[in-house]
Scaffold this active site. Structure first.
Site, PDB file in Angstrom:
ATOM      1  N   ALA A   1     -17.294   3.551  -5.401  1.00 48.09           N
ATOM      2  CA  ALA A   1     -17.809   2.230  -5.024  1.00 48.09           C
ATOM      3  C   ALA A   1     -19.233   2.319  -4.482  1.00 48.09           C
ATOM      4  O   ALA A   1     -20.116   1.566  -4.910  1.00 48.09           O
ATOM      5  CB  ALA A   1     -16.881   1.585  -4.000  1.00 48.09           C
ATOM      6  N   GLY A   2     -19.474   3.236  -3.554  1.00 42.41           N
ATOM      7  CA  GLY A   2     -20.792   3.331  -2.911  1.00 42.41           C
ATOM      8  C   GLY A   2     -21.911   3.624  -3.897  1.00 42.41           C
ATOM      9  O   GLY A   2     -22.989   3.012  -3.849  1.00 42.41           O
TER      10      GLY A   2
ATOM     11  N   LYS B   1       0.860  -1.181   0.000  1.00 42.58           N
ATOM     12  CA  LYS B   1       0.000   0.000   0.000  1.00 42.58           C
ATOM     13  C   LYS B   1       0.888   1.220   0.000  1.00 42.58           C
ATOM     14  O   LYS B   1       2.014   1.186   0.513  1.00 42.58           O
ATOM     15  CB  LYS B   1      -0.884   0.012   1.256  1.00 42.58           C
TER      16      LYS B   1
ATOM     17  N   ASP C   1      -6.521   4.238  -4.908  1.00 41.57           N
ATOM     18  CA  ASP C   1      -7.137   3.986  -3.600  1.00 41.57           C
ATOM     19  C   ASP C   1      -7.901   5.270  -3.248  1.00 41.57           C
ATOM     20  O   ASP C   1      -8.306   6.002  -4.161  1.00 41.57           O
ATOM     21  CB  ASP C   1      -6.047   3.625  -2.576  1.00 41.57           C
TER      22      ASP C   1
HETATM   23  N1  GLU Z   1      -7.034   0.106  -3.574  1.00 42.18           N
HETATM   24  C1  GLU Z   1      -7.753  -1.067  -3.917  1.00 42.18           C
HETATM   25  C2  GLU Z   1      -7.814  -2.014  -2.727  1.00 42.18           C
HETATM   26  O1  GLU Z   1      -7.682  -1.608  -1.596  1.00 42.18           O
HETATM   27  C3  GLU Z   1      -7.251  -1.711  -5.189  1.00 42.18           C
HETATM   28  C4  GLU Z   1      -5.827  -2.155  -5.192  1.00 42.18           C
HETATM   29  C5  GLU Z   1      -5.322  -2.627  -6.538  1.00 42.18           C
HETATM   30  O2  GLU Z   1      -6.086  -2.622  -7.489  1.00 42.18           O
HETATM   31  O3  GLU Z   1      -4.159  -3.001  -6.604  1.00 42.18           O
HETATM   32  O4  GLU Z   1      -8.078  -3.168  -2.858  1.00 42.18           O
END
Ligand code: GLU
Length: 420
Positions: A225-226, A110, A150
């Site tokens: 998303a929501g 992350k 994210d």
């Molecule tokens: N940020 C998204 C998650 O928390 C997607 C991460 C990604 O696609 O690598 O799953």
């Protein structure tokens, strides 16, 4: 989010708590577990960015590559003013479990940048993004670590990341980030992937309910998303009784017309400015979480359901579309109250699953139709969901504990095969 502030490299209390439970249940040796209590690699940097008025701001950036036993590390980058190393570490740990649980050939990572993107001009945002990539580019790669969007990051930001990376290394590498714009090698369906993954699980769970309108749904957070999830559930017949943005919630016992509110948000207005009419009332975000409903979907930030409000939650099922919306103390209270929680590492895995498809397409320079993406996504997410459900039946545990067990065992098997 609960975290061990003193040592930011150590995973948070809630993650450690779950790890301890799995360790006890599955009788796993201490040595193996240590591999999962600490991140493999941590990057933290402070870099200068020129602002529009000529000032130089020093920006803090983070990237944690938590575990790479199953493959290159994978995970998003968030832009938020409260981002710190302990939060990014915790989220990187969760990414490791998420990719493992849904059987992707990835580890987990992350990233974060401590800024409030709403306070920046477009040019400033681009310079912050490119600066972050300049700092990080030596430590990532198509077979090393692959960032993605994210909180507060989107295809446009990923496009800048891709461009900066390719300029620095001097060759094309479309698979270096996922969640890109379609024209730069993004995948069809990536924009709705997180909501679609959650949708397929909910659809499967309620497949035997004939009159879907009886199922009342409250959704906290009306971002990408929501809002998509609200629309998909409404199209299937569910009644969306409440939605919210950061300014306010809206409630209607009869159900809200989701399309109308998607249009309302597209005009950049806040729900707090919405004029109450036709039985639609304004409620606070706190009230939304405590509503009488069948499904509560936290789809905003982490740490929303805590020991303060867990006792007041009346939903029968909670679907964690946000990462880490329930604290460890609250999780226990919900379990005691018999409220079912579909955990984040399963419920929101649709995003990283389609990121994986994007990366595969980039590597093959061969692109899929939207239908192909959806069919594959459904297959991946439902296989994981069913596996978790069988584990719950076998071991009489919660969906979260079962998900952790499956994910951790797969990582530890890979570590063992590597001789670690
Ligand atoms: N940020 C998204 C998650 O928390 C997607 C991460 C990604 O696609 O690598 O799953």
């Amino acid at each position: 989010m609960t975290s061990y502030k003193k040592n930011p490299y150590v995973i948070c209390k809630s993650c450690q708590n779950e790890l301890d439970k799995v360790k006890e249940r599955e009788n796993i040796e201490n040595n193996n577990f240590n591999l999962l209590s600490n991140p493999r690699r941590v990057f933290q940097f402070n870099y200068p960015v020129k602002m529009d008025d000529g000032r130089i701001e020093v920006i803090s950036g983070f990237r944690v590559q938590f575990n790479d036993a199953l493959g290159p590390t994978k995970g998003g980058i968030r832009f938020h003013e409260t981002v710190d190393l302990s939060e990014v570490t915790q989220l990187a740990f969760l990414m490791s479990l998420k990719t493992s649980l849904v059987r992707l050939p990835y580890g987990g990572a992350k990233g974060g940048v401590r800024i409030n993107p709403k306070e920046l001009s477009e040019g400033e945002l681009e310079r912050v993004t490119r600066g972050y990539m300049r700092e990080l580019h030596k430590y990532i790669g198509v077979d090393v670590d692959i960032p993605a969007p994210d909180v507060n990051t989107n295809p446009k930001v990923m496009g800048w990341m891709l461009d900066e990376y390719e300029k620095l290394v001097g060759f094309k590498a479309p698979g270096i980030v996922t969640g890109k714009p379609l024209k730069l090698g993004g995948s069809k369906g990536r924009d709705v992937a997180t909501s679609l993954g959650a949708f397929y699980i909910i659809e499967e769970k309620y497949k035997d309910v004939k009159d879907k309108s009886e199922i009342k749904v409250a959704i906290q957070g009306f971002g990408n998303a929501g809002s998509h999830l609200a629309k998909e559930l409404q199209d299937l017949g569910f009644t969306i009784v409440a939605i919210s943005d950061s300014s306010s919630g809206l409630y209607s016992r009869e159900g809200l017309e989701v399309d109308h509110f998607i249009g309302y948000k597209q005009s950049r207005k806040h729900f707090s400015d919405y004029e109450e009419k036709n039985g639609i009332k304004k409620i606070t975000n706190k009230e939304l979480l405590e509503l009488e409903c069948d499904i509560l979907i936290p789809a905003a930030l982490g740490g929303e359901i805590t020991s303060e409000n867990a006792n007041n939650i009346k939903a029968k099922t909670i679907v964690e579309v946000a990462n880490g919306p329930i604290t460890v103390e609250a999780d226990q209270t919900l379990e005691d109250k018999g409220i079912e929680v579909i955990p984040d590492i399963l419920a929101n895995a649709g995003g990283v699953i389609v990121s994986y498809f994007e990366w595969v397409q980039n590597r093959q320079y061969l692109y899929w139709s939207e239908d192909e993406v959806k069919v594959e996504l459904k297959d991946y997410i439902l296989k994981a969901y069913k596996k978790v459900k069988y584990h719950v039946e076998d071991t009489n545990t919660t969906l979260r504990s079962a998900s952790y067990s499956i994910a951790i065992n797969r990582i530890l098997e890979a570590e063992t095969l590597r001789g670690n």
